[in-house]
Motif scaffolding. Structure first.
Motif, PDB file in Angstrom:
ATOM      1  N   ASN A  42       5.457  -1.689  -6.021  1.00  0.00           N
ATOM      2  CA  ASN A  42       4.313  -0.847  -6.358  1.00  0.00           C
ATOM      3  C   ASN A  42       4.438   0.561  -5.805  1.00  0.00           C
ATOM      4  O   ASN A  42       3.606   1.401  -6.096  1.00  0.00           O
ATOM      5  CB  ASN A  42       3.030  -1.524  -5.915  1.00  0.00           C
ATOM      6  CG  ASN A  42       2.744  -2.710  -6.810  1.00  0.00           C
ATOM      7  OD1 ASN A  42       2.716  -2.585  -8.021  1.00  0.00           O
ATOM      8  ND2 ASN A  42       2.623  -3.871  -6.221  1.00  0.00           N
ATOM      9  N   ASP A  43       5.479   0.826  -5.041  1.00  0.00           N
ATOM     10  CA  ASP A  43       5.769   2.211  -4.681  1.00  0.00           C
ATOM     11  C   ASP A  43       6.464   2.932  -5.819  1.00  0.00           C
ATOM     12  O   ASP A  43       6.717   4.124  -5.735  1.00  0.00           O
ATOM     13  CB  ASP A  43       6.681   2.262  -3.445  1.00  0.00           C
ATOM     14  CG  ASP A  43       5.893   1.994  -2.181  1.00  0.00           C
ATOM     15  OD1 ASP A  43       4.659   1.894  -2.264  1.00  0.00           O
ATOM     16  OD2 ASP A  43       6.525   1.868  -1.118  1.00  0.00           O
TER      17      ASP A  43
ATOM     18  N   LEU B 269       2.132  -8.346  -0.042  1.00  0.00           N
ATOM     19  CA  LEU B 269       1.322  -7.157   0.227  1.00  0.00           C
ATOM     20  C   LEU B 269       0.124  -7.075  -0.706  1.00  0.00           C
ATOM     21  O   LEU B 269      -0.923  -6.550  -0.351  1.00  0.00           O
ATOM     22  CB  LEU B 269       2.164  -5.888   0.106  1.00  0.00           C
ATOM     23  CG  LEU B 269       3.081  -5.659   1.302  1.00  0.00           C
ATOM     24  CD1 LEU B 269       3.935  -4.439   1.103  1.00  0.00           C
ATOM     25  CD2 LEU B 269       2.278  -5.536   2.600  1.00  0.00           C
ATOM     26  N   ILE B 270       0.275  -7.614  -1.905  1.00  0.00           N
ATOM     27  CA  ILE B 270      -0.851  -7.596  -2.840  1.00  0.00           C
ATOM     28  C   ILE B 270      -1.749  -8.803  -2.614  1.00  0.00           C
ATOM     29  O   ILE B 270      -2.964  -8.684  -2.591  1.00  0.00           O
ATOM     30  CB  ILE B 270      -0.326  -7.609  -4.289  1.00  0.00           C
ATOM     31  CG1 ILE B 270       0.558  -6.401  -4.546  1.00  0.00           C
ATOM     32  CG2 ILE B 270      -1.491  -7.651  -5.271  1.00  0.00           C
ATOM     33  CD1 ILE B 270       1.316  -6.486  -5.845  1.00  0.00           C
ATOM     34  N   ASN B 271      -1.152  -9.946  -2.424  1.00  0.00           N
ATOM     35  CA  ASN B 271      -1.919 -11.183  -2.498  1.00  0.00           C
ATOM     36  C   ASN B 271      -2.226 -11.849  -1.169  1.00  0.00           C
ATOM     37  O   ASN B 271      -2.942 -12.843  -1.139  1.00  0.00           O
ATOM     38  CB  ASN B 271      -1.184 -12.192  -3.372  1.00  0.00           C
ATOM     39  CG  ASN B 271      -1.136 -11.762  -4.816  1.00  0.00           C
ATOM     40  OD1 ASN B 271      -2.108 -11.217  -5.327  1.00  0.00           O
ATOM     41  ND2 ASN B 271      -0.011 -11.960  -5.457  1.00  0.00           N
ATOM     42  N   ALA B 272      -1.672 -11.345  -0.095  1.00  0.00           N
ATOM     43  CA  ALA B 272      -1.847 -12.101   1.140  1.00  0.00           C
ATOM     44  C   ALA B 272      -2.194 -11.240   2.353  1.00  0.00           C
ATOM     45  O   ALA B 272      -3.083 -11.586   3.116  1.00  0.00           O
ATOM     46  CB  ALA B 272      -0.593 -12.912   1.422  1.00  0.00           C
ATOM     47  N   VAL B 273      -1.502 -10.142   2.518  1.00  0.00           N
ATOM     48  CA  VAL B 273      -1.643  -9.397   3.766  1.00  0.00           C
ATOM     49  C   VAL B 273      -2.981  -8.653   3.813  1.00  0.00           C
ATOM     50  O   VAL B 273      -3.347  -7.958   2.869  1.00  0.00           O
ATOM     51  CB  VAL B 273      -0.491  -8.383   3.911  1.00  0.00           C
ATOM     52  CG1 VAL B 273      -0.753  -7.428   5.048  1.00  0.00           C
ATOM     53  CG2 VAL B 273       0.816  -9.128   4.122  1.00  0.00           C
ATOM     54  N   ILE B 274      -3.724  -8.831   4.910  1.00  0.00           N
ATOM     55  CA  ILE B 274      -4.911  -8.015   5.149  1.00  0.00           C
ATOM     56  C   ILE B 274      -4.464  -6.888   6.079  1.00  0.00           C
ATOM     57  O   ILE B 274      -4.313  -7.078   7.285  1.00  0.00           O
ATOM     58  CB  ILE B 274      -6.032  -8.829   5.823  1.00  0.00           C
ATOM     59  CG1 ILE B 274      -6.345 -10.101   5.039  1.00  0.00           C
ATOM     60  CG2 ILE B 274      -7.278  -7.962   6.020  1.00  0.00           C
ATOM     61  CD1 ILE B 274      -7.048  -9.889   3.728  1.00  0.00           C
ATOM     62  N   ALA B 275      -4.253  -5.726   5.497  1.00  0.00           N
ATOM     63  CA  ALA B 275      -3.574  -4.660   6.235  1.00  0.00           C
ATOM     64  C   ALA B 275      -4.338  -4.230   7.488  1.00  0.00           C
ATOM     65  O   ALA B 275      -3.733  -3.857   8.486  1.00  0.00           O
ATOM     66  CB  ALA B 275      -3.350  -3.461   5.316  1.00  0.00           C
ATOM     67  N   ASP B 276      -5.657  -4.288   7.438  1.00  0.00           N
ATOM     68  CA  ASP B 276      -6.443  -3.828   8.584  1.00  0.00           C
ATOM     69  C   ASP B 276      -6.455  -4.822   9.738  1.00  0.00           C
ATOM     70  O   ASP B 276      -6.952  -4.498  10.811  1.00  0.00           O
ATOM     71  CB  ASP B 276      -7.907  -3.597   8.163  1.00  0.00           C
ATOM     72  CG  ASP B 276      -8.075  -2.319   7.373  1.00  0.00           C
ATOM     73  OD1 ASP B 276      -7.115  -1.534   7.332  1.00  0.00           O
ATOM     74  OD2 ASP B 276      -9.162  -2.108   6.809  1.00  0.00           O
TER      75      ASP B 276
END
Ligand SMILES: Nc1ncnc2c1ncn2[C@@H]1O[C@H](COP(=O)(O)OP(=O)(O)OP(=O)(O)O)[C@@H](O)[C@H]1O
Ligand SMILES: Nc1ncnc2c1ncn2[C@@H]1O[C@H](COP(=O)(O)OP(=O)(O)OP(=O)(O)O)[C@@H](O)[C@H]1O
Ligand SMILES: [Mg+2]
Ligand SMILES: [Mg+2]
Lengths: 339, 321, 510, 339
Positions: C90-91, C340-347
Motif C-alpha cells: 500500500n506504499d 498492517l491492514i487487518n491486524a496491527v493496531i498501530a497506536d
C-alpha cells in the motif's frame, strides 16, 4: 525502540504544556492578585464546566476516529427542551432532566446510525444534524425564548417555572474548606472527567474504542463489534452534550434562543488541546479536561486584566498554535491520522 | 373608509426585509408588524437575511422584482442598504427603515432612540446611586445600537466625573448571557468595589446578573440596562435582584409603528422624516408595585408601553388588544 | 557506457538510540541481480529507504556510477534513475485514483504538460500494464482490484522506466506462481539490458531462481558476499542468521476426532462443490493461486461472508457464525493476512495488541482491565513465540516485520480454540522466524484443528500434515505430507489457467 | 467487479441528488411562481456566491486530505483589511485587493507550514488560526467597524472611502438577455468554480493532489512533493477565502465586524454536500458548486413561501441528511476515509 530514560525533549513534550499553564497561573497571580483566590480557582472551573463536559463527549467520538459537530446544537436543544418541559408543560425537574438526556442519547444514536449503518461521513452527518436541531428547537416556540409568563400561542401565559431543584444543578454550592465554595456544575465536570477518563483508559470498552480509532478493520477482525462501539461513542457525546445543555439551562434559568456555535468551537478546541497534554498525541479525557481548564484560566486572567474580548480570541488562538507547535513539532510525529 | 390603496387592502403587498431575526426582540418586532399588517388587511412578505448584509440588499431587489408596494427595512448596514433602497425608491416603491440610516430623504426613519434608552437608564442610576460610583460597563463595539448607546455613556461620564469606570468587557459569543456571565464573574472578583454595572442590552444584563449572584454580590451591585422581555421581568423581580432598572421600547409597538408609517406613505401622507418611538423606563420597584410578570401585563399596566401615539392618522385601524 | 554500478560505503543510520545500519559496504553491479538477504529487522528496508530518498543517512556515502548520490526526496532518487518497489504494497498505490493514474503516478509527479491528455495517459498505462502481463481495465478505480494486482501495478510502474538501479523489496509477497514467473522474466530482461538490480526476499525459491550474487546482512552490517558460482545458499543463510538454520522435520501425528466438517460447500456462485474435514491434532495447509478462494474459505468459517450453499459443522454442531465475535465464541480463530491492514493496531503496544480479542479474560469487575494479567500473558507469549523486543510495552511498530507477525499469530494462540485458521502467517517473515512460527504452530496443535493458508508450497510443506489444493474457489486435491510429489501439486494449483479468473469476473480488457 | 452497465441503483446514486434538486425547483415554481424568473435564478447564485467561493477553497484542502476551519476568519479578515486599507490608509482599490489576496495566501501558507512542517493536526492548526484571526482583525480598530467618517484613535475622522471600482466587484451587474441581470460576484463564482474544477480534474497537479489525499505515503514515494502540494492547497483555500472576503466588503461597503459569522459552516456544508453529487463520494469542485447552489435554491424557495428563518435551518439540515443518506447508503461504500 522506546528509550526509557527521558531526555530533555521528551520532558518538554510531556510536561511542556502543563508548564505553560503553570507559567500562566504565576503570571496572572502577579499582575492580578485577585486571580489566586480559592473563589477564582473555582470560578475557572465553573466557567468551563459546560464546554468541558461537551468536550469530553467529543473526545469519545474522536477516540473511535469520528467527530461530532452537533454537540453545540444538542446542548442548546436541551436548553430549550428543559425550559419547555418545565415552563410550558409544567412538569418536574426530574422529567426535564430525563427527557433532555433521552433526547441527547437519541440524537447520538441517530448520528451513529447515519454514520455507521448509512455510511454518511461523520462530519457531514453531524453537520446536517446540527442544522436540523438548530431549526427544530425553535419551531415549538416560533423562535421565542422560553420563560415563565410568556404568552402561549393558545392564549394565556405560561405558568410553569424552573423548579428550584433544577436550578440547583447549575447554582447550588457545596462547602469545601470555604463555605459555599464549589458549585455543583464543577463537581459534575470533575466527576464526568474522571469517569470518562477511567472508562477510556482503564476499561475493556475504552481499550476497544481506542483500537477502533486506530484500525477499525483490525478491531473488527479481532471480534470487536465496531459498529456498536461507534454508535455508543456518539451516544456518549450526545448525552454529555445534553447534560451540558441542562447545566446551561440551570445557570440561565430560562430557555434562551442560541445557536451553540461558540460552545461547539470552544469544546472542540479543548478536546484538541488535549492532544498536546502529556504528549499524548491522541484524544484523551485527561488532556481534554486540562485543555478546557487551560482556556478557562486564560480567559479569566485576561478578563481580570481588562483585555477586550477580541484580544482574548487572539491570545487563545496564539497560545493554542504555539503550544501545539511545540508539542507536535518536538514529538516529531503526527497525531492520529484522523485529525 | 380607508384611503386608497387601502380601500382594497388585499391588493396591497408589503415586504419586511430583516437583517436580524434571532432573539426575543426581533420576534416581538415581527409579531407587531404582522398584527398591524393584519389590522390593515394587507399581505405581508417576510425576507430574513439572517445577519447577512449582502443578502439583505439582494432581498430588497427581490422584493422589487416581486412588485411589492412597500418595504420595511429592519436593521442592516447603511453602506449596503443605501443603493438597494434607492433602487426601490426609483421603482416607485415606498420604503421605511427601522434602526438603519439609509441616507435617503424619501425614506422615513423609524427609531427607538438608543440614546434615549441609555439616557433613561443612566438617569435612574444617578437617582439611585448618586453622582459618584465605581462602574463596570458591558460593551461590544461595532454593533450600531450599542455604539449609539455608548455615545450616551461617554456623555454621562463626561458630565459626572464621579463615575469611575474600572472595567469594560463584553462578548457576543453564543449563548450571550452565559459568555457574559463568565466574563462578569472575573470582573467582579478582580474589582470588588464596583457598585454599578451598566449593561445596555438585556442579554448583557442577564449575564451580569448571573455572575453577580454567583459571586454572592447581589446586594452590592446594581445593574442598569436597556430592552425588556418577559424573562427579563422575571429576573428583575427575583428577591434581592441586582437588576434595578431597564429602559425599553416595546418591540411589538415599534413593529406596528413601522407598518403604520409605511401605510401613511402609501396613502400619500407624510409620517415625517423621523418617527421616534419613545422609550419607557421600567424599574424594579415599579414592577413589584404593579405586580407585573410579563410583557402583556406590562402593556396593560403601563399604557405608554403598549401603544405609541405616533403615525396615527384617524383612519388607521389598530390591532385588536 | 558509463559505469552503472552503485557503491555504498560506510553507511550508518540510527533511529533515536536504535543503531539500525552500522556501516554498510556494498556494491551493486550493473547487469546483475544482487539478492540481499537478512533476518527481519536486519535493516534491509532501511537501506532501501536511504537509497530511494525517504531517509537521509547519518554517515557514509553512496556513488551512482562515479557521481555521489544522496537523494533528498523520493523524487530526486527517481530522477537519478533509482526506482523502488516497496515492501508494503500500500506504499505503492493510491486507492482513490484509477489504475491508469496509478501506473503513471511517478511520470505525473515528474512534470510535463499541465493538462492531462486522458487518452494518451490511458494508452501509455495500458502499455505499461501489458509489459508485466497485467491484464485489466485501466479505468477501474484501484480500490476495487485485488492485492496481487495492486502489487503488479506498483511493479509495472517501476519497470516502465528503464532504471539504473531497480530495487525490489519483497515484491512477490502477494503474487502467485504465474505472476511471479512473469515478473522474473522481466527482471531478467532488465538485467540483460544492464540494469543494476537489488532484490530483497525471504523466499529461497525466488533467490535460487534469480540471484547472480547474494549479499547477507546481519544486525545492520554486511555479513557475507557470495558471488562465486555455484552460489553457496546455505552459507548465505548462515551468514545472515549467524548460526545454522533449524531443520524442519514434519512427523505426522495420528489425527484425533473430526472438528470441522464441510459438506457440499459452494463458496461462490458458479464454483464447484467440495467437502473438507479437519481433525483435532491435524495441521492442514491450503495452497493455491492468489485469488483461488483461500481467503473466501476462511471468511466463510469466520463469519465474514457465508458460503452460497452447503453444511458446515464444528464438533458436530452447525457452524454459521454471523460475525467474527460469533465465530470466536464458537472457538474458531482467524489470523488474517496483510497484518498492517487487518491486524496491527498501530497506536497500541505489544501487550495491548496481543490481548485484543480476549480482553474479556483480563478484565475484572466493571470491565476493568487487569494490566498485570495482561502483561503476564504477553510475556509468556513473547517467550513462547520468540518475539525479539525490549519489553511488552514496546510500541508494535517499533518491531521488525517478522516480529510483528509473530505477535499477530501469538494473539490467536494465546487462548485455546477448536479451529485455528492462519491466513498467510509467514508473510514477510524471515526464514528463521518462519521456521519458529511453524514449529510453534505444530507444537501447540494437539487440542485443536489447524488450517494454514499459504500460496507458497515450500511454506506449506514445512508446516502441514496434509496439503489441500484450492483452485477456482473449490478444492481440487489433498495430499498427505509424506514423500510428496511437488510437481503433482503444482499441476493441480495451476489447473485453472490464470486468465480464466479475470475473464470470469467479466472485466473487459482494454 | 464494477458493473459497467448502469443499474437503477447506480443511476439513483449518480443522478439522485441532481434529481432532488430538479424536483425542488419544480415544486417551488409551482407553489411560488415568482421563483422561476431570471432574477430569481440570478439571486440564488448571488446569495451563494461568497460561500460558494469559500467552499471551493475548502474543497482544495479536502482533496489533499486536509481541512481548513480558518476560511471564515480569513474572509472576515479580508473584509476588515480592505476597509482599513481604503478608509484609513486611503489607498486605492487595487492595493486593497492585492493586500487582501496576499494576506489570504500568507495565512494559507502559515496553515500549511503548521500542518506539514510542524506536524500540527489540520483541524487543530486551522482552529487555532481561526481564533487568532478573529481576534487580530479587530485589534487595529479596537473592535469597531470601519466606515468613512469613523473617529480615528489619533483624533480626527477617517477620510478614505470605498472606491467605486472596489464596490463594483460586489455590485456591478452585467447585461445578459435582461439588462443589468448578472452581478459580477456570480460571474466570479462561476469562473472560479470552472477553474478549480478544471484544475482538480484535468491537470497533472489536480490529479496529484487527489493522489495525496488518497494515500500521501504512496504519492510521496512515487516522487510527488507531498508537502508542497499540501501547502499549495491551503494557500488556494486562504486565497479564495480572502477573495470571498473582498466580495463581501464590496457588497457591504464597510468593514463590518458582525458580518460573516455563518460563512464557515455554510461553506463546509456546501463542500460536503458535493460528495453526494454524481455519486462522487469524494471532494470535487463540481459537486461543491452544485452543493452551494442547492442550499441557495432551498433558502430562496423557503423565503418565497414565507417560511420563518428557523424552519430554513431545519429544512436545510433535513434535506442534507436525507440527500446524503440516500447517496451514501445506496452507494454502499464510505466516502473517503478522511471525512
Ligand atoms: N521509521 C523508523 N523509526 C524507528 N525505527 C525504525 C524505523 N524504520 C525502521 N526502524 C527500525 O529499524 C530496524 C530495521 O528495520 P527494517 O525495516 O530496515 O528491517 P528489514 O531488514 O527490512 O526487516 P524485514 O525483513 O522485517 O522487512 C528495526 O529494528 C526497526 O524497528
Ligand atoms: N474487495 C474485493 N474487491 C474485488 N474483488 C475482490 C475483493 N476481495 C476479493 N476479491 C476477488 O475475489 C477472489 C477471491 O479472493 P480471495 O481473497 O478469496 O482469494 P485467495 O485465494 O484467498 O487469495 P490470496 O491468495 O490472496 O489469499 C479474487 O479473484 C479476488 O480478486
Ligand atoms: Mg523490510
Ligand atoms: Mg487469501
Amino acid at each position: 525502540m522506546t528509550a526509557r530514560r527521558l531526555s530533555l525533549v521528551d520532558l518538554a513534550i510531556r510536561y511542556g504544556f502543563l508548564l505553560l499553564m503553570a507559567g500562566l497561573i504565576v503570571y496572572f497571580s502577579i499582575v492580578a492578585p485577585a486571580f489566586l483566590s480559592p473563589q477564582s480557582a473555582v470560578f475557572v472551573f465553573q466557567s468551563v464546566a459546560i464546554t468541558g463536559i461537551l468536550a469530553l463527549g467529543v473526545t469519545a467520538t474522536l477516540v473511535v476516529g469520528g467527530f461530532d459537530l452537533s454537540i453545540g446544537a444538542v446542548a442548546t436543544s436541551a436548553l430549550m427542551l428543559s425550559a419547555y418541559v418545565m415552563v410550558i408543560w409544567e412538569m418536574s425537574a426530574g422529567v426535564a432532566v430525563a427527557l433532555c438526556l433521552l433526547m441527547g442519547a437519541t440524537v447520538g444514536l441517530l448520528n451513529g446510525i447515519l454514520i455507521v449503518k448509512l455510511r454518511v461521513p461523520d462530519l457531514l452527518a453531524t453537520l446536517g444534524m446540527m442544522f436540523l436541531l438548530v431549526g427544530l428547537q425553535r419551531i415549538p416556540t416560533e423562535g421565542n425564548s422560553i420563560s415563565t409568563g410568556m404568552a402561549l400561542p393558545g392564549g394565556g401565559a405560561a405558568q410553569g417555572t424552573f423548579s428550584p431543584a433544577f436550578l440547583m444543578l447549575g447554582r447550588h454550592r457545596l462547602d469545601f474548606f470555604v463555605e459555599n465554595l464549589v458549585p455543583l456544575s464543577v463537581v459534575f465536570l470533575l466527576a464526568i472527567a474522571v469517569v470518562v477518563w477511567l472508562f477510556l483508559e482503564f476499561t475493556r470498552h475504552g481499550r476497544l474504542m481506542y483500537a477502533i480509532g486506530s484500525n477499525a478493520q483490525a478491531a473488527g477482525l479481532a471480534g470487536v463489534n465496531v459498529n456498536r462501539y461507534k454508535i455508543v461513542a456518539y451516544m456518549i457525546s450526545g448525552t454529555l452534550a445534553s447534560f451540558g445543555g441542562i447545566l446551561l439551562a440551570a445557570r440561565l434559568g430560562r430557555g434562551d434562543v442560541a445557536s451553540g456555535n461558540n460552545l461547539l468551537l470552544d469544546s472542540v478546541a479543548a478536546a484538541l488541546i488535549g492532544y498536546a497534554v502529556l504528549g499524548a498525541s491522541k484524544p484523551n479525557a485527561f488532556g481534554t479536561a486540562v485543555g478546557a481548564v487551560f482556556v478557562g484560566i486564560l480567559l479569566q486572567g485576561l478578563t481580570m486584566l481588562n483585555a477586550p474580548y477580541y484580544t482574548q480570541d487572539f491570545v487563545k488562538g496564539a497560545v493554542l498554535v504555539v503550544a501545539l507547535v511545540f508539542t507536535f513539532a518536538l514529538s516529531g510525529r503526527n497525531g492520529r491520522g484522523r485529525v | 373608509d380607508m384611503p386608497a390603496p387601502f380601500d382594497a387592502p388585499a391588493e396591497v403587498e408589503i415586504a419586511l426585509v430583516r437583517y436580524l431575526s434571532t432573539g426575543d426582540f426581533f420576534q416581538a418586532y415581527l409579531s407587531g408588524v404582522e398584527q398591524q399588517a393584519a389590522a390593515l388587511g394587507v399581505t405581508l412578505r417576510v425576507f430574513d437575511s439572517r445577519q447577512d448584509a449582502a443578502l439583505q440588499a439582494d432581498m430588497v431587489d427581490q422584493a422589487i422584482a416581486l412588485g411589492v408596494d412597500g418595504i420595511i427595512v429592519q436593521h442592516g448596514l447603511t453602506e449596503s442598504m443605501q443603493e438597494a433602497v434607492q433602487r426601490a425608491v426609483d421603482a416607485g416603491i415606498k420604503v421605511v427603515a427601522f434602526d438603519v440610516n439609509v441616507e435617503n430623504p424619501a425614506v422615513p426613519q423609524i427609531e427607538q432612540s438608543d440614546r434615549d434608552l441609555a439616557r433613561l437608564a443612566l438617569e435612574q442610576a444617578i437617582v439611585d446611586n448618586g453622582e459618584a460610583w465605581t462602574a463596570g460597563y458591558v460593551y461590544v463595539p461595532g454593533i450600531a445600537p450599542l455604539d449609539r448607546r455608548d455615545e450616551t455613556w461617554r456623555d454621562f461620564k463626561g458630565r459626572y466625573p464621579g463615575i469611575n469606570e474600572v472595567a469594560m468587557f463584553g462578548t457576543l459569543d453564543n449563548p450571550i448571557a452565559n459568555a457574559v456571565a463568565n466574563q462578569a464573574r472575573s470582573v467582579v472578583s478582580a474589582n470588588p468595589t464596583i457598585t454599578v454595572m451598566f449593561a445596555p442590552y438585556d442579554e448583557f444584563a442577564k449575564g451580569v446578573m448571573i455572575a453577580v449572584n454567583e459571586a454572592g454580590m447581589g446586594t452590592d451591585v446594581s445593574i442598569y440596562s436597556a430592552d425588556v422581555s418577559t424573562a427579563d421581568i422575571a429576573m428583575m423581580r427575583e428577591p434581592d435582584s441586582p437588576w434595578k432598572a431597564t429602559a425599553a421600547t416595546n418591540p411589538a409597538v415599534v413593529g406596528e409603528v413601522s407598518v403604520r408609517a409605511l401605510a401613511m406613505l402609501l396613502a400619500g401622507e407624510e409620517p415625517g422624516a423621523q418617527v421616534i418611538v419613545p422609550p419607557t423606563l421600567i424599574t424594579q420597584a415599579m414592577l413589584n408595585e404593579l405586580d407585573i410578570s410579563n410583557m402583556e401585563e406590562l402593556g396593560a399596566k403601563l399604557p405608554a408601553f403598549v401603544h405609541a401615539d405616533v403615525a396615527m392618522p384617524a383612519w388607521m385601524p389598530l390591532p385588536r388588544r | 557506457m558509463a559505469d552503472q554500478s552503485i557503491r555504498i560505503t560506510g553507511l550508518t543510520k540510527a533511529f533515536g538510540r536504535n543503531q539500525v545500519l552500522r556501516g554498510v559496504d556494498l556494491a551493486i553491479p550493473a547487469g546483475q541481480v544482487t539478492v540481499l538477504m537478512g533476518a527481519n529487522g536486519a535493516g534491509k528496508s532501511t537501506l532501501v529507504k536511504i537509497l530511494c530518498g525517504v531517509h537521509g543517512a547519518d554517515a557514509g556515502r553512496v556513488t551512482l556510477g562515479d557521481v555521489p548520490f544522496a537523494p533528498v526526496s523520493p523524487a530526486a532518487a527517481l530522477r537519478a534513475g533509482v526506482v523502488t518497489v516497496h515492501q508494503n504494497i500500500n506504499d505503492g498505490v493510491v486507492p482513490d485514483l484509477d489504475v491508469a493514474s496509478n501506473l503513471m503516478l511517478d511520470e505525473l509527479a515528474e512534470g510535463g504538460r499541465t493538462f492531462i491528455n486522458r487518452r494518451a495517459l490511458r494508452a501509455r498505462a495500458r502499455e505499461i500494464a501489458a509489459a508485466v502481463g497485467l491484464d485489466l481495465d485501466v479505468t477501474r478505480p484501484l480500490a476495487g482490484i485485488a492485492l496481487a494486482e495492486r502489487q503488479l501495478v506498483s511493479i509495472a510502474r517501476a519497470m516502465s522506466h528503464r532504471p539504473r538501479l531497480l530495487i525490489l523489496d519483497e515484491p512477490t509477497s502477494s503474487l502467485s506462481t504465474a505472476e511471479t514467473d512473469r515478473l522474473f522474466a522481466l527482471i531478467e530482461r532488465l538485467r540483460d539490458e544492464g540494469v543494476a538490480i537489488l532484490y530483497i526476499s525471504h523466499r529461497m525459491s525466488d533467490i535460487r531462481r534469480l540471484a547472480d550474487r547474494i549479499v547477507s546482512m546481519r544486525d545492520g552490517a554486511i555479513s557475507g558476499v557470495f558471488d562465486a558460482a555455484p552460489l553457496d545458499y546455505s552459507g548465505a543463510v548462515r551468514a545472515m542468521l549467524g548460526h545454522e538454520i533449524t531443520e524442519v522435520d514434519v512427523t505426522i501425528p495420528a489425527p484425533g476426532a473430526p472438528v470441522l466438517a464441510m459438506q457440499g460447500v459452494v463458496l461462490r456462485q458458479g464454483a464447484r462443490r467440495f467437502d473438507l474435514t479437519c481433525h483435532e491434532n491435524e495441521v492442514i495447509a491450503i495452497t493455491g493461486l492468489v485469488g483461488a478462494g483461500k481467503s473466501a474459505l476462511a471468511a466463510a468459517l469466520f463469519g465474514l461472508g457465508a458460503a452460497v450453499e452447503g453444511q458446515v459443522s464444528l464438533d458436530g454442531r452447525r457452524h454459521a457464525p454471523k460475525g467474527p465475535a460469533d465465530a470466536i465464541a464458537a472457538g474458531v480463530f482467524l489470523a488474517a493476512k496483510d497484518r498492517l491492514i487487518n491486524a496491527v493496531i498501530a497506536d497500541f503496544d505489544i501487550s495491548r495488541n496481543l490481548t485484543l480479542p480476549f480482553l474479556r479474560r483480563h478484565a475484572g469487575p466493571l470491565h476493568w482491565v487487569r494490566r498485570g494479567s495482561e502483561l503476564a500473558r504477553t510475556r509468556a507469549m513473547i517467550a513462547m513465540m520468540g518475539v525479539v523486543c525490549q519489553s511488552p510495552r514496546d510500541g508494535i511498530l517499533t518491531l521488525s516485520g517478522g516480529n510483528q507477525q509473530k505477535v499477530m499469530v501469538a494473539r490467536w494462540m494465546a487462548e485455546d480454540c477448536r479451529l485455528l485458521i492462519l491466513d498467510e502467517p509467514f508473510q514477510g517473515v524471515d526464514i528463521q522466524a518462519r521456521r519458529d512460527i511453524g514449529r510453534r504452530i505444530r507444537d501447540s496443535a494437539a487440542r485443536r484443528a489447524t488450517i494454514v493458508l499459504c500460496a507458497e508450497i515450500d511454506e506449506a510443506l514445512e508446516v502441514a500434515d496434509r496439503i489441500v489444493v484450492m483452485s477456482e474457489h473449490s478444492i481440487v486435491g489433498s495430499h498427505r505430507n509424506e514423500n510428496i510429489n511437488v510437481a503433482a501439486i503444482m499441476a493441480e494449483v495451476v489447473e485453472a489457467p490464470h486468465h480464466a479468473r479475470l475473464g470470469a469476473e467479466g472485466n473487459p480488457t482494454a
